[in-house]
Design a protein around this motif. Structure first.
Motif, PDB file in Angstrom:
ATOM      1  N   MET A   1       0.956  -1.048   0.280  1.00 14.44           N
ATOM      2  CA  MET A   1       0.184   0.262   0.104  1.00 14.44           C
ATOM      3  C   MET A   1       0.906   1.288  -0.300  1.00 14.44           C
ATOM      4  N   ASP A   2       0.459   2.308  -1.019  1.00 13.37           N
ATOM      5  CA  ASP A   2       1.463   3.314  -1.424  1.00 13.37           C
ATOM      6  C   ASP A   2       0.848   4.480  -0.268  1.00 13.37           C
ATOM      7  N   PRO A   3       2.054   4.750   0.906  1.00 12.45           N
ATOM      8  CA  PRO A   3       1.603   6.280   2.096  1.00 12.45           C
ATOM      9  C   PRO A   3       1.136   7.753   1.424  1.00 12.45           C
ATOM     10  N   ARG A   4       1.219   7.258   0.514  1.00 16.38           N
ATOM     11  CA  ARG A   4       1.439   9.154  -0.508  1.00 16.38           C
ATOM     12  C   ARG A   4      -0.471   9.025  -0.960  1.00 16.38           C
ATOM     13  N   ALA A   5      -0.943   7.584  -1.128  1.00 12.97           N
ATOM     14  CA  ALA A   5      -2.301   7.312  -1.626  1.00 12.97           C
ATOM     15  C   ALA A   5      -2.687   7.585   0.277  1.00 12.97           C
ATOM     16  N   LEU A   6      -3.112   7.514   1.071  1.00 13.90           N
ATOM     17  CA  LEU A   6      -3.537   7.715   2.117  1.00 13.90           C
ATOM     18  C   LEU A   6      -3.552   8.675   2.730  1.00 13.90           C
ATOM     19  N   LEU A   7      -1.990   9.903   2.635  1.00 16.43           N
ATOM     20  CA  LEU A   7      -1.722  11.029   2.308  1.00 16.43           C
ATOM     21  C   LEU A   7      -2.865  11.798   1.554  1.00 16.43           C
ATOM     22  N   THR A   8      -2.767  11.715   0.356  1.00 15.09           N
ATOM     23  CA  THR A   8      -4.287  12.060  -0.284  1.00 15.09           C
ATOM     24  C   THR A   8      -4.948  12.364  -0.049  1.00 15.09           C
ATOM     25  N   ALA A   9      -5.698  10.692   0.855  1.00 12.05           N
ATOM     26  CA  ALA A   9      -7.190  11.224   1.223  1.00 12.05           C
ATOM     27  C   ALA A   9      -7.120  11.699   1.818  1.00 12.05           C
ATOM     28  N   VAL A  10      -6.006  11.350   3.296  1.00 13.01           N
ATOM     29  CA  VAL A  10      -6.251  12.936   4.678  1.00 13.01           C
ATOM     30  C   VAL A  10      -6.216  13.901   4.277  1.00 13.01           C
ATOM     31  N   LEU A  11      -5.631  14.274   3.308  1.00 13.09           N
ATOM     32  CA  LEU A  11      -5.743  15.795   3.162  1.00 13.09           C
ATOM     33  C   LEU A  11      -6.885  16.315   2.240  1.00 13.09           C
ATOM     34  N   VAL A  12      -7.378  15.167   1.619  1.00 10.11           N
ATOM     35  CA  VAL A  12      -8.571  15.183   1.221  1.00 10.11           C
ATOM     36  C   VAL A  12     -10.006  15.924   1.992  1.00 10.11           C
ATOM     37  N   LEU A  13      -9.754  14.508   3.155  1.00 10.84           N
ATOM     38  CA  LEU A  13     -10.394  14.896   4.038  1.00 10.84           C
ATOM     39  C   LEU A  13     -10.490  16.511   5.679  1.00 10.84           C
ATOM     40  N   LEU A  14      -8.874  16.839   4.815  1.00 12.22           N
ATOM     41  CA  LEU A  14      -8.691  17.465   6.118  1.00 12.22           C
ATOM     42  C   LEU A  14      -9.472  19.244   5.289  1.00 12.22           C
ATOM     43  N   ALA A  15      -9.053  19.103   4.087  1.00 13.14           N
ATOM     44  CA  ALA A  15      -9.663  19.984   3.285  1.00 13.14           C
ATOM     45  C   ALA A  15     -11.415  20.297   3.860  1.00 13.14           C
ATOM     46  N   GLY A  16     -11.736  19.399   3.067  1.00 14.64           N
ATOM     47  CA  GLY A  16     -13.541  18.887   3.809  1.00 14.64           C
ATOM     48  C   GLY A  16     -13.506  20.013   5.009  1.00 14.64           C
ATOM     49  N   ALA A  17     -13.231  19.108   6.183  1.00  9.24           N
ATOM     50  CA  ALA A  17     -13.155  19.322   7.221  1.00  9.24           C
ATOM     51  C   ALA A  17     -13.179  21.254   7.872  1.00  9.24           C
ATOM     52  N   VAL A  18     -11.873  21.451   6.618  1.00  9.64           N
ATOM     53  CA  VAL A  18     -11.601  22.953   7.241  1.00  9.64           C
ATOM     54  C   VAL A  18     -12.987  23.821   6.326  1.00  9.64           C
ATOM     55  N   LEU A  19     -13.670  23.364   5.020  1.00 12.12           N
ATOM     56  CA  LEU A  19     -14.784  23.839   4.987  1.00 12.12           C
ATOM     57  C   LEU A  19     -15.336  24.088   5.969  1.00 12.12           C
ATOM     58  N   GLY A  20     -16.132  22.558   6.636  1.00 13.21           N
ATOM     59  CA  GLY A  20     -16.633  22.799   7.609  1.00 13.21           C
ATOM     60  C   GLY A  20     -16.953  23.766   8.223  1.00 13.21           C
ATOM     61  N   ALA A  21     -16.167  23.789   9.393  1.00 16.36           N
ATOM     62  CA  ALA A  21     -15.387  24.810  10.230  1.00 16.36           C
ATOM     63  C   ALA A  21     -15.430  26.133   9.895  1.00 16.36           C
ATOM     64  N   ILE A  22     -15.278  26.824   9.084  1.00 19.38           N
ATOM     65  CA  ILE A  22     -15.083  27.944   8.209  1.00 19.38           C
ATOM     66  C   ILE A  22     -16.502  28.504   7.785  1.00 19.38           C
ATOM     67  N   ALA A  23     -17.701  27.342   7.517  1.00 23.57           N
ATOM     68  CA  ALA A  23     -19.006  26.917   7.622  1.00 23.57           C
ATOM     69  C   ALA A  23     -19.549  27.148   8.863  1.00 23.57           C
ATOM     70  N   TYR A  24     -18.946  26.531   9.586  1.00 20.17           N
ATOM     71  CA  TYR A  24     -19.594  26.959  10.897  1.00 20.17           C
ATOM     72  C   TYR A  24     -19.496  28.291  11.386  1.00 20.17           C
ATOM     73  N   GLN A  25     -18.491  28.598  11.350  1.00 19.58           N
ATOM     74  CA  GLN A  25     -17.689  29.763  12.479  1.00 19.58           C
ATOM     75  C   GLN A  25     -18.629  31.395  11.766  1.00 19.58           C
ATOM     76  N   VAL A  26     -18.649  31.007  10.361  1.00 19.71           N
ATOM     77  CA  VAL A  26     -19.937  32.026   8.840  1.00 19.71           C
ATOM     78  C   VAL A  26     -21.291  32.047   9.833  1.00 19.71           C
ATOM     79  N   GLU A  27     -21.856  30.849  10.171  1.00 22.10           N
ATOM     80  CA  GLU A  27     -22.951  30.800  10.874  1.00 22.10           C
ATOM     81  C   GLU A  27     -23.337  31.531  11.832  1.00 22.10           C
ATOM     82  N   GLN A  28     -22.260  30.816  12.877  1.00 23.75           N
ATOM     83  CA  GLN A  28     -21.962  31.935  14.053  1.00 23.75           C
ATOM     84  C   GLN A  28     -22.263  33.249  14.235  1.00 23.75           C
ATOM     85  N   ALA A  29     -21.227  33.765  13.551  1.00 23.24           N
ATOM     86  CA  ALA A  29     -21.321  35.123  12.896  1.00 23.24           C
ATOM     87  C   ALA A  29     -22.805  35.869  12.619  1.00 23.24           C
ATOM     88  N   ARG A  30     -23.349  34.939  12.026  1.00 20.24           N
ATOM     89  CA  ARG A  30     -24.383  35.532  11.125  1.00 20.24           C
ATOM     90  C   ARG A  30     -25.790  34.711  12.427  1.00 20.24           C
TER      91      ARG A  30
END
Lengths: 369, 114
Positions: free
Chosen positions: A1-30
């Motif tokens: 199993m290539d560790p770069r595949a896992l790294l890529t998948a984790v990066l996608v996961l983190l990018a999505g989580a960051v977007l969700g956290a930003i959406a939460y903060q925007v909603e709280q502010a409004r």
């Protein structure tokens, strides 16, 4: 199993989580639920920036809870910190919240399977910050908002489908133990049990009667001893009407109206605020006059409102009297608008004020010593 | 893709099928997390299911909601896995996983704030 595949998948996961956290903060502010809380000389002023007027205030210990016509919100009277307890989302209606020094309690009716309304009682424990949804058959037929004191909750219940409550039921929120406080006799013309209030071990309700000539009553039952007091505020008379009533410690306080003889109207009726000690049976007139209202009691302090001035320039006084002694004293005087609710807990008075332009807000203040 | 790189390999060198596999595992786990957090938010009275189909299953009970939600995502994941050597399958897996991660992060922060 290539560790770069896992790294890529984790990066996608983190990018999505960051977007969700930003959406939460925007909603709280409004978010619109958060009230504007301002410290005043002796308390707090709490306004809803969206213009929704507060209603159904409850006050106990260091906590105030209210319904902003959409959300149930609580505020810590020490810090001024607010917290959203419940929301009136689609397919859900919310009933009056209540509060004790330990719990906030509120009831919602939600559309469930088969489009049947399902009652849920929610509790929020202040010490732990824990919310619990109390569901189950025991709330089917619930007939009133629950009332709470300490760890005990009581409510009126209608199991027969008739026009009034059949039972007063209760539950210890810390243990889950359920019990029946009172049951209607079921006799024809007996009427129903009323919406209960609770203070410590005492539960009180004012039964409704099918007989218009029946004396008004306030029943008080001690949960620990099962002793029952029946208070008859006055003998039934067409010219008399029972107003609001309240219970604290061993004292019941109520207001009674002598309707205008000319037209039987309550407008301009003479009101008397009366307190009765359950142990001694001693009855005391707290205040008497026209344009009184909104009495509340906690401990030995009774508060009520008194309208003075003219119809066009009304002045509202919040009055207080300590049952332990002393004369009535003015807690506050307002030269504008109206006062819709007055509550007292310890040395804090809370009220909903309405300005001349129909803007409503909550105000709390310390009772002068 | 670099000159000389294997056909099913990403620009940074990770084999495309393996990336798709990891993304689908994440998607499956996120789907369960979404279900649990949604149920928790509904249980607390803070939310209603905006998806009408899921709303119907949630009203009927937890088991039917779990079976439906897990079933749909499992079938979708198996479909993407069969198409794993296609760029479109990779893009779909990336988009779905990122979307679910955003939803779950949002829900988790909401529930934690209560």
């Amino acid at each position: 199993m290539d560790p770069r595949a896992l790294l890529t998948a984790v990066l996608v996961l983190l990018a999505g989580a960051v977007l969700g956290a930003i959406a939460y903060q925007v909603e709280q502010a409004r978010s619109t639920w958060r009230p504007k809380v301002t410290r005043t000389a002796t308390g707090w002023s709490i306004r809803d920036p969206s213009g929704r007027g507060p209603s159904n205030l409850a006050l106990a210990g260091n906590h105030i809870v209210w319904d902003s016509q959409l959300n149930v919100i609580t505020m810590d009277l020490g810090s001024g910190r607010t917290k959203l307890l419940g929301v009136g989302v689609d397919e859900q209606s919310m009933w009056t919240p209540t509060v004790s020094d330990k719990y906030a309690v509120w009831l919602t009716m939600t559309i469930g399977a088969g489009d049947v309304q399902v009652p849920y009682v929610y509790t929020y424990e202040f010490a732990s910050g824990r919310r619990i949804r109390h569901a189950g058959n025991r709330f089917e037929g619930i007939w009133s908002s629950p009332a709470t004191s300490g760890t005990t909750m009581v409510w009126a219940w209608n199991g027969s489908g008739g026009p009034a409550a059949d039972e007063i039921r209760g539950e210890d929120l810390s243990t889950g133990r359920q019990f029946v406080v009172a049951t209607s006799t079921g006799a024809v013309g007996a009427g129903g049990l009323g919406e209960p209030v609770i203070s410590g071990d005492l539960v009180a309700w004012s039964p409704t009667s099918a007989d218009p000539h029946a004396d008004p009553q306030i029943i008080v039952r001690d949960l620990s001893t099962r002793h029952t007091w029946t208070i008859v505020p006055f003998r039934a008379a067409p010219s008399m009407e029972l107003g609001g009533w309240s219970l604290s410690g061993r004292t019941v306080v109520w207001s009674q109206y002598a309707l205008r003889p000319k037209d039987g109207s309550i407008v301009g009726a003479k009101e008397t605020v009366v307190a009765e000690n359950l142990d001694s049976g001693a009855r005391r007139v707290i205040a008497s006059g026209r344009r009184l209202g909104l009495e509340a009691i906690d401990g030995d302090l009774v508060v009520w409102t008194k309208q003075v001035g003219t119809v066009h320039r009304p002045t509202t006084q919040i009055m207080g009297l300590r049952l332990s002694g002393g004369r009535p004293f003015a807690i506050a005087t307002f030269n504008q608008g109206l006062v819709q609710y007055v509550l007292v807990s310890g040395d804090t008075v809370a009220m909903v004020r309405t300005d001349n332009d129909n803007t409503s807000w909550i105000e709390t203040m310390r009772v002068p010593q | 893709m670099r000159d000389g790189a294997p056909r099913h390999q990403l620009r940074l060198g990770a084999p495309r099928p393996q990336v798709v596999a990891w993304l689908l595992v994440e998607l499956w786990v996120l789907n369960i997390a979404d279900l649990l957090l949604t149920r928790r938010a509904i249980w607390l009275g803070f939310a209603t299911e905006s998806n009408r189909v899921m709303g119907h299953f949630l009203r009927e009970g937890t088991l039917s909601a779990v079976v439906f939600k897990v079933g749909v995502v499992t079938v979708g994941s198996l479909l993407l896995w069969r198409l794993r050597r296609h760029r479109a399958a990779l893009l779909a897996a990336v988009a779905l996983t990122a979307f679910f991660a955003a939803v779950v992060a949002y829900e988790a922060l909401w529930v934690a704030s209560l």
